[in-house]
Design a protein around this motif. Sequence first.
Motif, PDB file in Angstrom:
ATOM      1  N   GLU A 192       0.829  -1.194   0.000  1.00  0.00           N
ATOM      2  CA  GLU A 192       0.000   0.000   0.000  1.00  0.00           C
ATOM      3  C   GLU A 192       0.867   1.248   0.000  1.00  0.00           C
ATOM      4  OE1 GLU A 192       0.618  -1.069   4.342  1.00  0.00           O
ATOM      5  OE2 GLU A 192       0.166  -2.118   2.466  1.00  0.00           O
ATOM      6  N   LEU A 193       0.290   2.363  -0.415  1.00  0.00           N
ATOM      7  CA  LEU A 193       1.004   3.630  -0.510  1.00  0.00           C
ATOM      8  C   LEU A 193       1.587   4.007   0.847  1.00  0.00           C
ATOM      9  CD1 LEU A 193       1.635   5.995  -2.464  1.00  0.00           C
ATOM     10  CD2 LEU A 193      -0.407   7.123  -1.581  1.00  0.00           C
ATOM     11  N   GLY A 194       2.866   4.338   0.859  1.00  0.00           N
ATOM     12  CA  GLY A 194       3.519   4.765   2.094  1.00  0.00           C
ATOM     13  C   GLY A 194       4.159   3.642   2.881  1.00  0.00           C
ATOM     14  N   SER A 195       3.991   2.391   2.445  1.00  0.00           N
ATOM     15  CA  SER A 195       4.541   1.265   3.200  1.00  0.00           C
ATOM     16  C   SER A 195       6.065   1.266   3.178  1.00  0.00           C
ATOM     17  CB  SER A 195       4.010  -0.059   2.643  1.00  0.00           C
ATOM     18  OG  SER A 195       4.397  -0.223   1.290  1.00  0.00           O
ATOM     19  N   GLY A 196       6.657   1.711   2.054  1.00  0.00           N
ATOM     20  CA  GLY A 196       8.115   1.746   1.964  1.00  0.00           C
ATOM     21  C   GLY A 196       8.721   2.685   2.987  1.00  0.00           C
ATOM     22  N   GLN A 197       8.111   3.851   3.131  1.00  0.00           N
ATOM     23  CA  GLN A 197       8.565   4.829   4.112  1.00  0.00           C
ATOM     24  C   GLN A 197       8.496   4.250   5.522  1.00  0.00           C
ATOM     25  OE1 GLN A 197       6.078   8.272   4.090  1.00  0.00           O
ATOM     26  NE2 GLN A 197       7.204   9.343   5.680  1.00  0.00           N
ATOM     27  N   LYS A 198       7.388   3.576   5.824  1.00  0.00           N
ATOM     28  CA  LYS A 198       7.203   2.959   7.140  1.00  0.00           C
ATOM     29  C   LYS A 198       8.230   1.860   7.384  1.00  0.00           C
ATOM     30  CE  LYS A 198       3.848   0.176   9.732  1.00  0.00           C
ATOM     31  NZ  LYS A 198       2.499  -0.461   9.682  1.00  0.00           N
ATOM     32  N   ASN A 199       8.460   1.019   6.374  1.00  0.00           N
ATOM     33  CA  ASN A 199       9.403  -0.083   6.524  1.00  0.00           C
ATOM     34  C   ASN A 199      10.830   0.402   6.723  1.00  0.00           C
ATOM     35  OD1 ASN A 199       7.376  -1.997   6.246  1.00  0.00           O
ATOM     36  ND2 ASN A 199       7.665  -2.229   4.047  1.00  0.00           N
ATOM     37  N   ILE A 200      11.209   1.449   6.003  1.00  0.00           N
ATOM     38  CA  ILE A 200      12.557   1.985   6.146  1.00  0.00           C
ATOM     39  C   ILE A 200      12.783   2.502   7.557  1.00  0.00           C
ATOM     40  CG2 ILE A 200      14.101   3.845   5.415  1.00  0.00           C
ATOM     41  CD1 ILE A 200      12.876   3.517   2.601  1.00  0.00           C
ATOM     42  N   ARG A 201      11.814   3.250   8.077  1.00  0.00           N
ATOM     43  CA  ARG A 201      11.947   3.773   9.444  1.00  0.00           C
ATOM     44  C   ARG A 201      12.035   2.649  10.466  1.00  0.00           C
ATOM     45  NH1 ARG A 201       7.626   7.479   8.310  1.00  0.00           N
ATOM     46  NH2 ARG A 201       6.354   6.241   9.731  1.00  0.00           N
ATOM     47  N   GLU A 202      11.292   1.567  10.213  1.00  0.00           N
ATOM     48  CA  GLU A 202      11.219   0.474  11.191  1.00  0.00           C
ATOM     49  C   GLU A 202      12.428  -0.454  11.124  1.00  0.00           C
ATOM     50  OE1 GLU A 202       8.225  -3.229  12.444  1.00  0.00           O
ATOM     51  OE2 GLU A 202       7.622  -1.763  10.904  1.00  0.00           O
ATOM     52  N   TYR A 203      12.866  -0.774   9.897  1.00  0.00           N
ATOM     53  CA  TYR A 203      13.868  -1.829   9.756  1.00  0.00           C
ATOM     54  C   TYR A 203      15.302  -1.332   9.555  1.00  0.00           C
ATOM     55  CZ  TYR A 203       9.829  -4.898   9.308  1.00  0.00           C
ATOM     56  OH  TYR A 203       8.664  -5.572   9.551  1.00  0.00           O
ATOM     57  N   ALA A 204      15.476  -0.129   9.027  1.00  0.00           N
ATOM     58  CA  ALA A 204      16.842   0.360   8.784  1.00  0.00           C
ATOM     59  C   ALA A 204      17.693   0.352  10.053  1.00  0.00           C
ATOM     60  CB  ALA A 204      16.796   1.761   8.175  1.00  0.00           C
ATOM     61  N   PRO A 205      17.162   0.796  11.217  1.00  0.00           N
ATOM     62  CA  PRO A 205      17.989   0.775  12.437  1.00  0.00           C
ATOM     63  C   PRO A 205      18.388  -0.631  12.875  1.00  0.00           C
ATOM     64  CG  PRO A 205      16.104   2.250  12.692  1.00  0.00           C
ATOM     65  CD  PRO A 205      15.864   1.453  11.450  1.00  0.00           C
ATOM     66  N   LEU A 206      17.663  -1.651  12.429  1.00  0.00           N
ATOM     67  CA  LEU A 206      18.011  -3.027  12.808  1.00  0.00           C
ATOM     68  C   LEU A 206      19.284  -3.477  12.096  1.00  0.00           C
ATOM     69  CD1 LEU A 206      14.482  -4.735  12.749  1.00  0.00           C
ATOM     70  CD2 LEU A 206      15.682  -3.718  14.695  1.00  0.00           C
ATOM     71  N   TYR A 207      19.530  -2.930  10.907  1.00  0.00           N
ATOM     72  CA  TYR A 207      20.736  -3.265  10.157  1.00  0.00           C
ATOM     73  C   TYR A 207      21.916  -2.407  10.610  1.00  0.00           C
ATOM     74  CZ  TYR A 207      17.911  -6.027   6.934  1.00  0.00           C
ATOM     75  OH  TYR A 207      17.079  -6.974   6.384  1.00  0.00           O
ATOM     76  N   PHE A 208      21.662  -1.135  10.848  1.00  0.00           N
ATOM     77  CA  PHE A 208      22.714  -0.214  11.280  1.00  0.00           C
ATOM     78  C   PHE A 208      22.046   0.863  12.133  1.00  0.00           C
ATOM     79  CE2 PHE A 208      25.651   3.459   9.934  1.00  0.00           C
ATOM     80  CZ  PHE A 208      26.453   3.271  11.045  1.00  0.00           C
ATOM     81  N   GLU A 209      22.359   0.856  13.411  1.00  0.00           N
ATOM     82  CA  GLU A 209      21.658   1.724  14.369  1.00  0.00           C
ATOM     83  C   GLU A 209      21.718   3.194  13.969  1.00  0.00           C
ATOM     84  OE1 GLU A 209      21.731   2.721  19.196  1.00  0.00           O
ATOM     85  OE2 GLU A 209      23.082   1.224  18.324  1.00  0.00           O
ATOM     86  N   ASN A 210      22.845   3.590  13.388  1.00  0.00           N
ATOM     87  CA  ASN A 210      23.017   4.998  13.029  1.00  0.00           C
ATOM     88  C   ASN A 210      22.848   5.219  11.525  1.00  0.00           C
ATOM     89  OD1 ASN A 210      23.755   5.913  15.731  1.00  0.00           O
ATOM     90  ND2 ASN A 210      25.618   4.715  15.421  1.00  0.00           N
ATOM     91  N   SER A 211      21.942   4.445  10.924  1.00  0.00           N
ATOM     92  CA  SER A 211      21.721   4.585   9.490  1.00  0.00           C
ATOM     93  C   SER A 211      21.341   6.027   9.151  1.00  0.00           C
ATOM     94  CB  SER A 211      20.611   3.636   9.023  1.00  0.00           C
ATOM     95  OG  SER A 211      19.416   3.872   9.742  1.00  0.00           O
ATOM     96  N   GLU A 212      21.878   6.515   8.045  1.00  0.00           N
ATOM     97  CA  GLU A 212      21.648   7.899   7.623  1.00  0.00           C
ATOM     98  C   GLU A 212      20.845   7.902   6.331  1.00  0.00           C
ATOM     99  OE1 GLU A 212      24.214  11.907   6.374  1.00  0.00           O
ATOM    100  OE2 GLU A 212      25.221  10.047   6.955  1.00  0.00           O
ATOM    101  N   ILE A 213      19.713   8.575   6.352  1.00  0.00           N
ATOM    102  CA  ILE A 213      18.842   8.635   5.179  1.00  0.00           C
ATOM    103  C   ILE A 213      18.831  10.061   4.634  1.00  0.00           C
ATOM    104  CG2 ILE A 213      16.471   8.396   4.363  1.00  0.00           C
ATOM    105  CD1 ILE A 213      16.094   6.296   6.604  1.00  0.00           C
ATOM    106  N   GLU A 214      19.119  10.195   3.345  1.00  0.00           N
ATOM    107  CA  GLU A 214      19.113  11.500   2.701  1.00  0.00           C
ATOM    108  C   GLU A 214      18.173  11.448   1.499  1.00  0.00           C
ATOM    109  OE1 GLU A 214      23.360  13.494   3.172  1.00  0.00           O
ATOM    110  OE2 GLU A 214      23.530  11.489   2.322  1.00  0.00           O
ATOM    111  N   ILE A 215      17.265  12.414   1.422  1.00  0.00           N
ATOM    112  CA  ILE A 215      16.300  12.464   0.328  1.00  0.00           C
ATOM    113  C   ILE A 215      16.334  13.868  -0.270  1.00  0.00           C
ATOM    114  CG2 ILE A 215      13.892  12.164  -0.334  1.00  0.00           C
ATOM    115  CD1 ILE A 215      13.507  10.569   2.274  1.00  0.00           C
ATOM    116  N   HIS A 216      16.552  13.942  -1.574  1.00  0.00           N
ATOM    117  CA  HIS A 216      16.494  15.228  -2.258  1.00  0.00           C
ATOM    118  C   HIS A 216      15.499  15.115  -3.398  1.00  0.00           C
ATOM    119  CE1 HIS A 216      17.836  19.206  -3.495  1.00  0.00           C
ATOM    120  NE2 HIS A 216      17.734  18.758  -4.741  1.00  0.00           N
ATOM    121  N   SER A 217      14.493  15.969  -3.368  1.00  0.00           N
ATOM    122  CA  SER A 217      13.415  15.896  -4.346  1.00  0.00           C
ATOM    123  C   SER A 217      13.436  17.092  -5.293  1.00  0.00           C
ATOM    124  CB  SER A 217      12.049  15.840  -3.628  1.00  0.00           C
ATOM    125  OG  SER A 217      10.996  15.756  -4.565  1.00  0.00           O
TER     126      SER A 217
END
Length: 221
Positions: free
Chosen positions: A71-96
């Motif tokens: 569903e729409l927006g699921s990717g955003q939710k999954n990234i917030r939830e699972y990225a810290p499990l792989y690397f606690e200090n994961s850095e996300i940069e988005i330029h639109s």
Amino acid sequence: MYHHTEISNTLLHREYISSYTNKFLIFRDRVITENWTKPFQTGDIDINDWRTRTKNPLITKVFREMKWAEELGSGQKNIREYAPLYFENSEIEIHSGEEFVFSITYRDPKEFEFAENIPTSHRQVGTKSALSWQQVGTKLALSQKEIKTILEACLLENSLTQIIALFNFSDRTKFKRKYINPLIAEGLLAMTVPDKPNSRLQKYYTTEKGKSLLLCQDGSN
């Protein structure tokens, strides 16, 4: 799983009127996707304020049937939830903009910083490191002058703002992606606050490996 999601998202959200080629770049510490789109938000975006809309509903419908999209927006939710499990200090940069760039750092760049003994003479440095200096510019897609300028500026700790001032560059996110992140990944540059990449107190300094490269360059002139 993340790679599969990002590939499908670039296809779902791209602007097909453009001939721009989608890019999916995998580095040893981060992943970057670049896509052409019609932006609803512009500039640098925080993932918590990233608003998504369905741009190609027919393609989206097919992908959902194939289980390639949720569903729409699921990717955003999954990234917030699972990225810290792989690397606690994961850095996300988005330029639109018309070019939509998404970057996520999923490993600590300091993992790739190798301790090196500093040679005691310019002759030893040249023998040991000349090949590295010859290769590093090509590997990082940077000129020798660009690398030298940043490494010399960071012999004393320097902030991103101070480093950018040395270049004709206005976009902080793109500057970090083009210059700072590759130098960190190569072990030539390091952060003073590695546990908090986005800290307002963050500064950068040249590593012993970076100093060795500068010595080699100076000795070859």
